[in-house]
Scaffold this motif. Sequence first.
Motif, mmCIF file in Angstrom:
data_model
loop_
_atom_site.group_PDB
_atom_site.id
_atom_site.type_symbol
_atom_site.label_atom_id
_atom_site.label_comp_id
_atom_site.label_asym_id
_atom_site.label_seq_id
_atom_site.Cartn_x
_atom_site.Cartn_y
_atom_site.Cartn_z
ATOM 1 N N SER A 1 1.089 -1.171 -0.025
ATOM 2 C CA SER A 1 0.052 0.026 -0.017
ATOM 3 C C SER A 1 0.902 1.282 -0.209
ATOM 4 O O SER A 1 0.479 2.439 -0.499
ATOM 5 N N ASP A 2 2.160 1.187 0.561
ATOM 6 C CA ASP A 2 2.882 2.255 0.486
ATOM 7 C C ASP A 2 4.174 1.906 -0.061
ATOM 8 O O ASP A 2 5.283 1.460 0.719
ATOM 9 N N LYS A 3 4.292 2.242 -1.265
ATOM 10 C CA LYS A 3 5.532 1.826 -2.164
ATOM 11 C C LYS A 3 6.779 2.221 -1.745
ATOM 12 O O LYS A 3 8.127 1.579 -1.818
ATOM 13 N N THR A 4 6.518 3.268 -1.119
ATOM 14 C CA THR A 4 8.158 4.029 -0.719
ATOM 15 C C THR A 4 8.595 3.360 0.539
ATOM 16 O O THR A 4 10.007 3.309 0.923
ATOM 17 N N SER A 5 7.859 2.677 1.329
ATOM 18 C CA SER A 5 8.324 1.925 2.679
ATOM 19 C C SER A 5 8.389 0.467 2.354
ATOM 20 O O SER A 5 9.074 -0.307 2.939
ATOM 21 N N ALA A 6 8.043 -0.033 1.167
ATOM 22 C CA ALA A 6 8.026 -1.413 0.819
ATOM 23 C C ALA A 6 9.818 -1.938 0.502
ATOM 24 O O ALA A 6 10.590 -1.126 -0.013
ATOM 25 N N PRO A 7 10.117 -3.159 1.122
ATOM 26 C CA PRO A 7 11.440 -3.489 1.015
ATOM 27 C C PRO A 7 11.814 -3.874 -0.503
ATOM 28 O O PRO A 7 11.077 -4.341 -1.295
ATOM 29 N N LEU A 8 13.084 -3.494 -0.545
ATOM 30 C CA LEU A 8 13.809 -3.776 -1.800
ATOM 31 C C LEU A 8 14.662 -5.128 -1.659
ATOM 32 O O LEU A 8 15.212 -5.367 -0.817
ATOM 33 N N ARG A 9 14.560 -5.862 -2.731
ATOM 34 C CA ARG A 9 15.432 -7.101 -2.781
ATOM 35 C C ARG A 9 16.094 -7.057 -4.018
ATOM 36 O O ARG A 9 15.805 -6.609 -5.130
ATOM 37 N N ASP B 1 15.952 -1.069 2.491
ATOM 38 C CA ASP B 1 14.995 -0.133 2.145
ATOM 39 C C ASP B 1 14.648 -0.077 0.826
ATOM 40 O O ASP B 1 15.579 0.138 0.092
ATOM 41 N N ALA B 2 13.496 0.677 0.667
ATOM 42 C CA ALA B 2 12.844 0.667 -1.102
ATOM 43 C C ALA B 2 13.638 1.788 -1.486
ATOM 44 O O ALA B 2 13.930 2.003 -2.710
#
Length: 636
Positions: free
Chosen positions: A173-181, A200-201
């Motif tokens: 829902s909040d793309k800026t806080s979604a984890p980056l892999r 962090d994203a």
Amino acid sequence: MTPRTKMAVALPLVTVAILLVVVANVTNWNALREPIAHAVHAKTHRTLRIGGDLDIGLQWPVVRVHASDVTFSNPSWASRPNMIDVRHATVDIAIFPLFRGQIVFPQVQLDQAALAFEKSRDGRRNWLLDRRQRDSQARVAIRHLAVGDGRVEYDDPAQGTRLSARITTSHGSDKTSAPLRFTVQGRYKGEPLAAQGAGDAILALRDETRPYHLNVSGKIGQTAVGADGRITNLLKLSAVDLQIVLRGANLAQLYPLVGVVFPNTPPYRTRGRLVHGPRQWRYEKFTGEMGRSDIAGSLSIDTGGRRPLLVARLDSTRLDISDLGPLVGAGQAGEKPARAESAPTGILPGKAFRTQRWNRMDADVTLEAGSIDRPAALPLHRLSTRLRLQDGRLRLDPLRFDVAGGTLAGAVTLDGRASPIQAAAKLQARTLQLAQLFPTLDRSMASIGEFNGNIDLKGQGDTVASMLGSANGQASLVIDGGEVSKLLMETMSLHLLEMLQLKVTGDEPVRIRCGIADFAVKQGVMQPDILVLDTDVSRIDGSGRIDLGQERLDLTVVPKSRKPSLVALRTPIHVQGSFAHPQASLDKGKLAMRGLGALALGAVNPALALLPLIDAGRNADSECRRLIGEVRAADR
């Protein structure tokens, strides 16, 4: 306020006002795609193409640019046609830096992006925007980067590096806080690399205030690493605070990767905290294993001087003596020692020291080992030393072992500035107990008594074997008092009836009056000035040579009985062969007295130098002291 000052203040304000008016009134930004492309080409000689819609909006203090289907070409020397190929891009452009001629992107968001960064063999970099790709100032400053789905390639053929990374951001829902892999594969400085991790994203590329959380695990060559923590400024690593696990086959293999000189070691595994601040890296409170030994401590690397400086304090509660083998070129336990091509096969360490790396950093390392796991025949108990490497010169001082109830202490120096290495060892053995020195022998063979000794050698070579094979100096040993097996002494004297009697009635101890071994060492050959063991039963004199270079023995021992024996062969015994396979034989020429004249104690002046090895306070009636006193009297 002067007119010039008023102009300097008014001009930016007027520019901002014009910018606000333009942004507010332009309705078709796609018309600017070609003018922007022409301007970029004129500046860089590279092609910017915006194939989709272009939209620009003001979000003070930045101008936000949305574009789709964007490519930016590479210079002609690069291996790929485009440096950037992005499906959707959102770029914030900071307004105030524009007045200083700087382009700063506080935030860049990319989706379905392919980025290719490359260095040429002559030093050009495709991410520099001047026409020759050499001006480090001609770059766009990106503070934060978010990648929704992308590939990043990096190629540096001069360093043997070619990496390919896949980056994805899980959708929430909040793309800026979604984890980056991410996953990374390829080669780093010639070593195969495979890694994966998450963070962090929003990548904090140049932010000095916002730490970036990172969790990564992977393998470079034979070195595996896992890390979890925070990094500030990913491009410059301004600050690092990570919990890491490091595992590898040999610490020396880290040199091509991190530029720090570590010694050869057995396989290792450590866990600790890695911290980086201005000019210094610290690996704090780490624990682990190295071979079959445990290891703990802290180390730091200061990069602010002429060379990096490594400072470490290491502690081991259980040090396996075989794990020290690789440090001196002996290989690991169970491994066949590596030998120099010119050296014969033998037991002395023959693997060359890598001195070409010694002048690339300095070091000050202290090691304390509380206990030592070793073969039963090697009575070592504790080790403490301080290793200092400075200007290519390595020194172990002090170096101390607790041995057989006494100590072996001194200093060892290896000067790597010379070729071959110039080596020196000065060691003192004090109050070593005979019974503890030979723990695998029956206590009746050697019990009460102690000995002292000195070793003072200098040599040259790139291996321990070659250093000893060229050594010059002196090695001395004095046994003052004690007891030894009577059967052993009767056997060496070849007293047949006495041997038979002791076999029937049982062995008994006999007093050691004095034992002296004083060797002059020249070009790796040890020859005794005095070699004698005097007991109440017999005295045994020795002559010959020990060749450290060829690792061979050629000694003759001649027993002299202190009492008559009805059946005694009285034959010299020869000890010959290699260090690894010595052999003893009887002299078939019977009483050949080769070299015995040189062993007459009354004519050997070097014995006077042995007096310091006898403790006058504890051995006022020392047989050795009286023996050496006879030498002094005979020399007058």
